[in-house]
Every structure is written in C-alpha cells, then in structure tokens.
Scaffold this motif. Structure first.
Motif, PDB file in Angstrom:
ATOM      1  N   VAL A  72      21.931 -13.612  -2.217  1.00  0.00           N
ATOM      2  CA  VAL A  72      22.698 -14.765  -2.693  1.00  0.00           C
ATOM      3  C   VAL A  72      22.330 -15.094  -4.133  1.00  0.00           C
ATOM      4  O   VAL A  72      23.193 -15.327  -4.981  1.00  0.00           O
ATOM      5  CB  VAL A  72      22.471 -15.968  -1.758  1.00  0.00           C
ATOM      6  CG1 VAL A  72      22.998 -17.246  -2.386  1.00  0.00           C
ATOM      7  CG2 VAL A  72      23.162 -15.723  -0.430  1.00  0.00           C
ATOM      8  N   ARG A  75      23.855 -12.491  -6.498  1.00  0.00           N
ATOM      9  CA  ARG A  75      25.283 -12.672  -6.760  1.00  0.00           C
ATOM     10  C   ARG A  75      25.544 -13.862  -7.670  1.00  0.00           C
ATOM     11  O   ARG A  75      26.447 -13.850  -8.483  1.00  0.00           O
ATOM     12  CB  ARG A  75      26.027 -12.855  -5.442  1.00  0.00           C
ATOM     13  CG  ARG A  75      26.140 -11.563  -4.670  1.00  0.00           C
ATOM     14  CD  ARG A  75      26.745 -11.811  -3.309  1.00  0.00           C
ATOM     15  NE  ARG A  75      26.761 -10.584  -2.523  1.00  0.00           N
ATOM     16  CZ  ARG A  75      26.813 -10.579  -1.202  1.00  0.00           C
ATOM     17  NH1 ARG A  75      26.846 -11.707  -0.539  1.00  0.00           N
ATOM     18  NH2 ARG A  75      26.830  -9.430  -0.555  1.00  0.00           N
ATOM     19  N   ARG A  76      24.737 -14.907  -7.510  1.00  0.00           N
ATOM     20  CA  ARG A  76      24.946 -16.082  -8.362  1.00  0.00           C
ATOM     21  C   ARG A  76      24.556 -15.791  -9.796  1.00  0.00           C
ATOM     22  O   ARG A  76      24.945 -16.504 -10.712  1.00  0.00           O
ATOM     23  CB  ARG A  76      24.132 -17.267  -7.832  1.00  0.00           C
ATOM     24  CG  ARG A  76      24.720 -17.838  -6.569  1.00  0.00           C
ATOM     25  CD  ARG A  76      23.914 -18.955  -5.982  1.00  0.00           C
ATOM     26  NE  ARG A  76      24.426 -19.289  -4.655  1.00  0.00           N
ATOM     27  CZ  ARG A  76      23.866 -20.154  -3.844  1.00  0.00           C
ATOM     28  NH1 ARG A  76      22.761 -20.797  -4.211  1.00  0.00           N
ATOM     29  NH2 ARG A  76      24.387 -20.396  -2.666  1.00  0.00           N
ATOM     30  N   LEU A  99      32.023 -23.791  -9.762  1.00  0.00           N
ATOM     31  CA  LEU A  99      31.582 -23.463  -8.406  1.00  0.00           C
ATOM     32  C   LEU A  99      30.162 -22.911  -8.345  1.00  0.00           C
ATOM     33  O   LEU A  99      29.330 -23.385  -7.570  1.00  0.00           O
ATOM     34  CB  LEU A  99      32.554 -22.460  -7.784  1.00  0.00           C
ATOM     35  CG  LEU A  99      32.284 -22.217  -6.309  1.00  0.00           C
ATOM     36  CD1 LEU A  99      32.719 -23.423  -5.501  1.00  0.00           C
ATOM     37  CD2 LEU A  99      33.005 -20.990  -5.817  1.00  0.00           C
ATOM     38  N   VAL A 100      29.886 -21.917  -9.173  1.00  0.00           N
ATOM     39  CA  VAL A 100      28.559 -21.308  -9.093  1.00  0.00           C
ATOM     40  C   VAL A 100      27.461 -22.299  -9.529  1.00  0.00           C
ATOM     41  O   VAL A 100      26.438 -22.419  -8.853  1.00  0.00           O
ATOM     42  CB  VAL A 100      28.495 -19.993  -9.901  1.00  0.00           C
ATOM     43  CG1 VAL A 100      27.096 -19.422  -9.878  1.00  0.00           C
ATOM     44  CG2 VAL A 100      29.476 -18.993  -9.330  1.00  0.00           C
ATOM     45  N   ARG A 102      27.532 -25.361  -9.082  1.00  0.00           N
ATOM     46  CA  ARG A 102      27.384 -26.271  -7.956  1.00  0.00           C
ATOM     47  C   ARG A 102      26.537 -25.631  -6.853  1.00  0.00           C
ATOM     48  O   ARG A 102      25.672 -26.263  -6.265  1.00  0.00           O
ATOM     49  CB  ARG A 102      28.768 -26.620  -7.426  1.00  0.00           C
ATOM     50  CG  ARG A 102      28.724 -27.640  -6.334  1.00  0.00           C
ATOM     51  CD  ARG A 102      30.099 -28.177  -6.057  1.00  0.00           C
ATOM     52  NE  ARG A 102      30.112 -28.881  -4.781  1.00  0.00           N
ATOM     53  CZ  ARG A 102      31.204 -29.064  -4.071  1.00  0.00           C
ATOM     54  NH1 ARG A 102      32.352 -28.596  -4.513  1.00  0.00           N
ATOM     55  NH2 ARG A 102      31.154 -29.699  -2.932  1.00  0.00           N
ATOM     56  N   LEU A 103      26.810 -24.356  -6.589  1.00  0.00           N
ATOM     57  CA  LEU A 103      26.015 -23.656  -5.572  1.00  0.00           C
ATOM     58  C   LEU A 103      24.547 -23.630  -5.989  1.00  0.00           C
ATOM     59  O   LEU A 103      23.653 -23.660  -5.152  1.00  0.00           O
ATOM     60  CB  LEU A 103      26.511 -22.216  -5.399  1.00  0.00           C
ATOM     61  CG  LEU A 103      27.920 -22.050  -4.829  1.00  0.00           C
ATOM     62  CD1 LEU A 103      28.303 -20.577  -4.807  1.00  0.00           C
ATOM     63  CD2 LEU A 103      27.997 -22.634  -3.435  1.00  0.00           C
ATOM     64  N   ARG A 148      35.417 -19.056 -14.699  1.00  0.00           N
ATOM     65  CA  ARG A 148      34.581 -19.296 -13.526  1.00  0.00           C
ATOM     66  C   ARG A 148      33.411 -18.312 -13.502  1.00  0.00           C
ATOM     67  O   ARG A 148      32.298 -18.676 -13.140  1.00  0.00           O
ATOM     68  CB  ARG A 148      35.427 -19.153 -12.256  1.00  0.00           C
ATOM     69  CG  ARG A 148      34.663 -19.453 -10.997  1.00  0.00           C
ATOM     70  CD  ARG A 148      35.564 -19.507  -9.800  1.00  0.00           C
ATOM     71  NE  ARG A 148      36.171 -18.207  -9.516  1.00  0.00           N
ATOM     72  CZ  ARG A 148      36.934 -17.963  -8.455  1.00  0.00           C
ATOM     73  NH1 ARG A 148      37.192 -18.933  -7.607  1.00  0.00           N
ATOM     74  NH2 ARG A 148      37.445 -16.768  -8.261  1.00  0.00           N
TER      75      ARG A 148
ATOM     76  N   GLY B 117      31.177 -12.786  -3.372  1.00  0.00           N
ATOM     77  CA  GLY B 117      30.714 -12.207  -4.623  1.00  0.00           C
ATOM     78  C   GLY B 117      30.102 -13.231  -5.554  1.00  0.00           C
ATOM     79  O   GLY B 117      29.302 -12.889  -6.419  1.00  0.00           O
ATOM     80  N   MET B 118      30.511 -14.493  -5.405  1.00  0.00           N
ATOM     81  CA  MET B 118      29.933 -15.513  -6.272  1.00  0.00           C
ATOM     82  C   MET B 118      28.655 -16.097  -5.705  1.00  0.00           C
ATOM     83  O   MET B 118      28.048 -16.967  -6.307  1.00  0.00           O
ATOM     84  CB  MET B 118      30.952 -16.617  -6.517  1.00  0.00           C
ATOM     85  CG  MET B 118      32.034 -16.169  -7.479  1.00  0.00           C
ATOM     86  SD  MET B 118      33.071 -17.505  -7.991  1.00  0.00           S
ATOM     87  CE  MET B 118      33.835 -17.877  -6.466  1.00  0.00           C
ATOM     88  N   GLY B 119      28.295 -15.625  -4.518  1.00  0.00           N
ATOM     89  CA  GLY B 119      27.012 -16.039  -3.978  1.00  0.00           C
ATOM     90  C   GLY B 119      27.080 -17.222  -3.025  1.00  0.00           C
ATOM     91  O   GLY B 119      26.168 -18.033  -2.960  1.00  0.00           O
TER      92      GLY B 119
END
Lengths: 395, 217
Positions: A72, A75-76, A99-100, A102-103, A148, B117-119
């Motif tokens: 994870v 990928r981020r 989005l990323v 935020r993750l 993004r 893919g973005m995790g």
C-alpha cells in the motif's frame, strides 16, 4: 532509479507475458513502452506498482526491491494514471485530486491547497474543484487524472495509455502540455502506449516490446534511424520511416557538390567574369588547398570600383559554414532563420566541398510532397535561386 | 359517510395499534434483511465461486409459499411476533442480496484498479468506492423488499404476530366487509407511502456526482 533484473511473468496456464526482461531507467526519464497488444507492455508496467506480481526476477526502485516493501505504501508513493480516465464519479474534482494525500492522512487544509495549486498548473480555474467528473469534458477529465497522480508529488508516475480515449486534437494538446509539465517537474514517467506517434513525440527513450521481450530500446531518433529488425520497421511503419529518412537526411546528401568559387589571388574583374558566366551574384573564395576563406558578392564589387584589386582584399571573411554530416533539419534552421541565401558546406579540414542553397531545400520539400521522380520540374525551380551554380570549372 | 365515521369511532384506536404492529414487524424484518444481506452481498462479490451457490439457495427460499414458511417457524420459535419477523426476514433477503451483489459487482473494474493502484486498502476500496457507487442499486433492492414486506406482513396475523392482517382475517371470518377494507386499505397506503419515502432516501443516499445517471458507474 528503476531497475528490472531478469523479470518474468508467467500467468497460470503457462502464458509468458513478460520474458526475462532487463531494463534500467534513469531519474527524470520519460520512457514509453510500446508494442502490439499482448506484448507485455502493460504487464511490465503494472509489475512496478505490484498490480501484477512478478513470477521471477527483481524490480528495484531506488535500490530497494519493491517486493520487500509494504504494497500500500509502495503504491501511494508511485503516481498512477489509467486508460479511460478512472476518476471516481461520486467524488468532486477536489476529492479526486487529493485522494492519495487523503489516504496518507494529510490534513484537509493542506490537501485543499495542493488541489488548487495543481489545478493552476493546467490553467483550470478553481471553480472546477467542486464539480463532479461528469460535468467535465474528456480532455479536462484526463487532465485531472494526471493531476491526481501528481498530488502527493511522487517521483515516479505510471501511465497506461492515458490519452488513448481522447479525440486527436485534445490528445495532441494534452501530450504537449504533459510533456512540458513532466520536464518542468522532473518526474520519471513510464508511459504505455500503442501509438508510435505518441511515443516519438513524448519519449526520451522508447522500449519496443514483442512477446514479452524487449526488441529495441533507444531514443526516438535512434529507433527511427536504425530500426533493430523487420518487426520494428513494420511497427514504425513505412510512411513514418520514409518521413524519418528525410528527417535524418544530411547536408551531404542534398548539397550541390559543385559550388562556384574563385581563388584567393584572383582579381575582381576575374570574379565579375565568373559571376556573369555562371549567372550567380556571389562567389566563395578558396585558397590553393581548397580551404574556404570567405566570399565576395556583386554588391561588394560594385562598391569597390578598383577592378584590379585582389578578391582576398575585399572578401567577407567571417562566413557561416556547415559540415556535410550535419542533419539537414539543423542546417535548414540556420538558412531560414538567418535569412542567408545559401550556406557553404565544408569537410573536417574546412575545405569547400559543396553548397546548400534555398533551391536545394525547395527540392527536398518538393520531393517530400510529390515524390522524387520528376527531375525536370526541379530544374525549372533551380534557376531563380541566387548562388545556384550549374556545372563549371570550380576554383 | 356515517359508516366511515362509526367505523373509526369503534375501531380507530385498534386500527392505530395494528398499524403500528404492522410497521414494527415489517421494519424489524427489513432492518435484519439489510444488516445481513448488504454485507453478505459485498462478501459474495469477493468470493465468486460461492456466490452462485448462495444466490441460488436464496432464490429457492423465495419460492416457498409464505404461509408454509410462517408455519415452519412455529415449531422452532412458537407463535407471535418473533417467528413472523424471522420468516419475513428470510423473504426480504433476496431482493437486497441480489441487488447488492449486482450493484457492487457492476462497479467499473477500471475504477477499482485505479483505486488499488493508488494505494487504497481492500477496506477503503469497499467503503469509498464500491459502496457509494452501488448505492442506487442497493437502495432499489431495499425499496422493493420494503414494499413486499408490507404486503406479506398481513400474513403474520396467521401465527399470532398481529398487524393489519388481524383486521382482514377477522373480516373474512365474520363476513364483515368493512373490517376487510379497514385492514386492506391501510396496508396499501402504507406500501405506497413507504415506497415514496424510500425513494427520497435513495435520492439523498446516492452520491451527488452520480445522481440521475442510471445507477452505478
């Protein structure tokens, strides 16, 4: 920054999608993977962010094996842009872009700022932030898709045919825009495409693949100039190769090998006679060894009435020359930009070996438009050019 | 007019009570159905091998006559509201389960891959991508289930569960048309009303970005 070491991917059932692939990619490089469908280009790309697990071999990102990292987190830390845009329709543009971050737990305020910043990068107004993807055009959507991927500022971005679904005009402008963006931000890009024009336009290096293997790696110029084999040649296509051939024509290939010149010791009256006989308005001056020394023009002679003076005293010494192995496109720029009527061609020892005139360029242009068969027509064009010599004794 | 007035003066209190019972039974069954079927539907998408099997079992249950199911629960749970709710819950499952399964399954695979893919973790993908996009389809299933349940809940009366069914069956037994209508009419109105209310809920539960675009992207 990214190294493939003997990487293979075998799908259950025995299909070898990627076959012992070795590749090294440098920081800030724009790499295009290209090949027919099923050649393993997308699989190769997806192994980088572990959407596909390699069966064999190692992939090192900044020296670290990606398989040993948290998937994870990995990928981020890698940007990802997919075909068909892939924006989340239920999220606003703001939420999509951020989005990323935020993750990753970036606070809302900072995310907001980042989203605005990024939107500015592609010259879209802030109002877009609160809209939904379906309210945007395809081109705008894919811009957001790219933003993004940039949101958390990853050094590496993977792109899977991101502009494939756009109309040609939008695609063109997006390609140019993105290439600029990439260069100014210094990102490393892995870009999968099946469109050779796109690859040539964008890539620093193109990786051509077939049946899971790399057929050729090189800059667009290298590949166009020296296709590795028939497969590559077919893949590039006849038209594009022919076009490229012209692109890579050298000055030597099109120059007039018989420039009108005159010896250093000649007098001006001799020069005038030569000019009249050869119907030119300027002469290149060479010494006994054939080395180019300068030029005289009819205007200069006209101003200096002393016809017994030597050419050497009057000539312009500082003239621009070009080497025979220079690419024509580079020479053309000189001729057109500087407005010179012609450029003398010299060899490594500065000896005059030819001349490029505007006429030659016009010929090339005609050739590329109408093909090379019509020699007579070309002759008609030749006459009007300034320093266009036919045949003659030379120096 | 007089007849209606006297009906209400005589049975008004009882009608309210029975309506409440009716709603109570229906909603309890519906709530259980949602709580079980939605997560189960999401789970089934993850395990496609089992999905077909489970879906067919639920479909078979749906074909059992409702009275038989109600009767079936008497030896297990006795009579009263509990067996009625249990039986209705089984019925409510299918539309919700099927719609959840289809709704989640039909979420664009590309979007899910982008999310991966973005995790996004598996949980994040479910909560932030799959569920919001499947809401319109899931809600349609819940709505359908709710309307069915209001109708089927009349049968709860047979096993002592109460509800508006009491009016209807008393009326049938006593040849009292006014009681039959007095029970059937509220059931119909309830069903229509509930469908409308859930329609509004569906609209507001659907993420703004995908409203009016015909379901999941």
């Amino acid at each position: 920054m990214l190294v493939f070491e003997n990487v293979s991917k075998v799908y259950p059932g025995g299909k070898r999608a990627v076959d012992h692939l070795d590749l090294e990619i440098g920081e800030g490089e724009f790499i295009c993977f290209i090949g027919p469908s099923g050649c393993g280009k997308t699989t190769t790309m997806k192994m980088i962010n572990r959407l596909v697990k390699p069966t064999d071999g190692k992939i090192l990102l900044n020296g670290k094996n990606i398989l040993e990292q948290n998937v994870v987190e990995l990928r981020r830390s890698i940007g990802y842009v997919i075909q068909q845009i892939g924006l989340f329709p239920h999220m606003t543009i703001r939420d999509n872009i951020a989005l990323v971050p935020r993750l990753k737990g970036v606070p809302a305020e900072e995310r907001n700022k980042r989203a605005e910043e990024l939107l500015e990068l592609v010259n879209m107004p802030k109002e877009f932030l609160d809209r939904f993807p379906h309210e945007l055009s395809g081109g705008q959507q894919q811009r957001i898709g790219v933003l993004r991927a940039l949101a958390s500022n990853p050094p590496l971005i993977l792109m899977d045919e991101p502009f494939g679904a756009l109309d040609p005009i939008t695609r063109d402008s997006l390609q140019a825009e993105f290439k600029n963006l990439q260069q100014s931000l210094g990102k490393t890009i892995i870009f999968v495409t099946h469109d050779m024009d796109e690859a040539i336009k964008l890539a620093d290096r193109i990786v051509i693949m077939r049946a899971g293997q790399i057929v050729q790696v090189g800059s667009p110029d290298e590949i166009l100039r020296n296709p590795a084999d028939d497969f590559v040649r077919d893949f590039i296509g006849k038209d594009r190769l022919a076009e490229a051939q012209q692109h890579f024509q050298t000055v030597g290939q099109i120059m007039n090998p018989d420039p009108v010149s005159i010896g250093l010791g000649a007098t001006l009256s001799e020069a005038v006679r030569t000019m009249r006989r050869r119907r030119v308005d300027s002469l290149l001056v060479t010494d006994d060894a054939g080395i180019l020394r300068g030029k005289v023009t009819i205007e200069q002679i006209d101003r200096n009435r002393d016809l017994d003076a030597a050419v050497a005293d009057l000539m312009e010494r500082d003239i621009q020359t070009v080497r025979a192995d220079t690419l024509l496109r580079d020479a053309t720029r000189n001729i057109l930009v500087r407005g010179s009527k012609y450029v003398p061609v010299v060899d490594a020892r500065k000896r005059l070996i030819g001349i490029i005139t505007r006429t030659n360029l016009v010929d090339v242009l005609y050739d590329s438009i109408w093909g090379e068969e019509d020699d007579e027509e070309q002759d008609a064009v030749v006459n009007e050019a300034a320093a266009a010599p036919q045949t003659g004794e030379g120096s | 007019m007089d007849a209606i007035r006297s009906f209400f003066s005589e049975y008004g209190g009882l009608l309210l009570e029975k309506t409440w019972e009716h709603l109570y039974i229906s909603f309890a069954a519906l709530l259980l159905g949602v709580l079980v079927a939605v997560p189960l539907g999401i789970l089934l998408v993850r395990i496609p091998k089992v999905a077909g099997f489970i879906m067919s079992i639920v479909s078979i249950v749906q074909t059992f006559p409702s009275l038989a199911i109600l009767a079936f629960f008497i030896p297990l749970l006795g009579i009263g509201k509990v067996p009625a709710i249990a039986a209705l819950f089984l019925y409510s499952m299918l539309p919700i389960l099927r719609n959840t399964y289809i709704g989640v399954k039909n979420v664009n695979r590309n979007l899910l891959e982008a999310a991966r893919g973005m995790g996004m973790t598996s949980f994040q993908r479910t909560v932030r991508v799959e569920l919001p996009l499947a809401v319109p389809v899931i809600m349609a299933g819940i709505r359908m289930s709710a309307v069915y349940l209001i109708g089927w809940a009349t049968l709860a009366s047979f096993i002592g569960g109460g509800g508006l069914g009491d009016f209807i069956f008393d009326g049938l037994n006593l040849f009292r048309t006014d009681l039959v209508i007095g029970g059937a009419l509220p059931v119909t109105l309830l069903a229509i009303l509930l469908d409308w209310v859930l329609g509004r809920v569906e609209y507001h539960a659907t993420p703004k970005g995908i409203r009016g675009q015909g379901g999941a992207a």
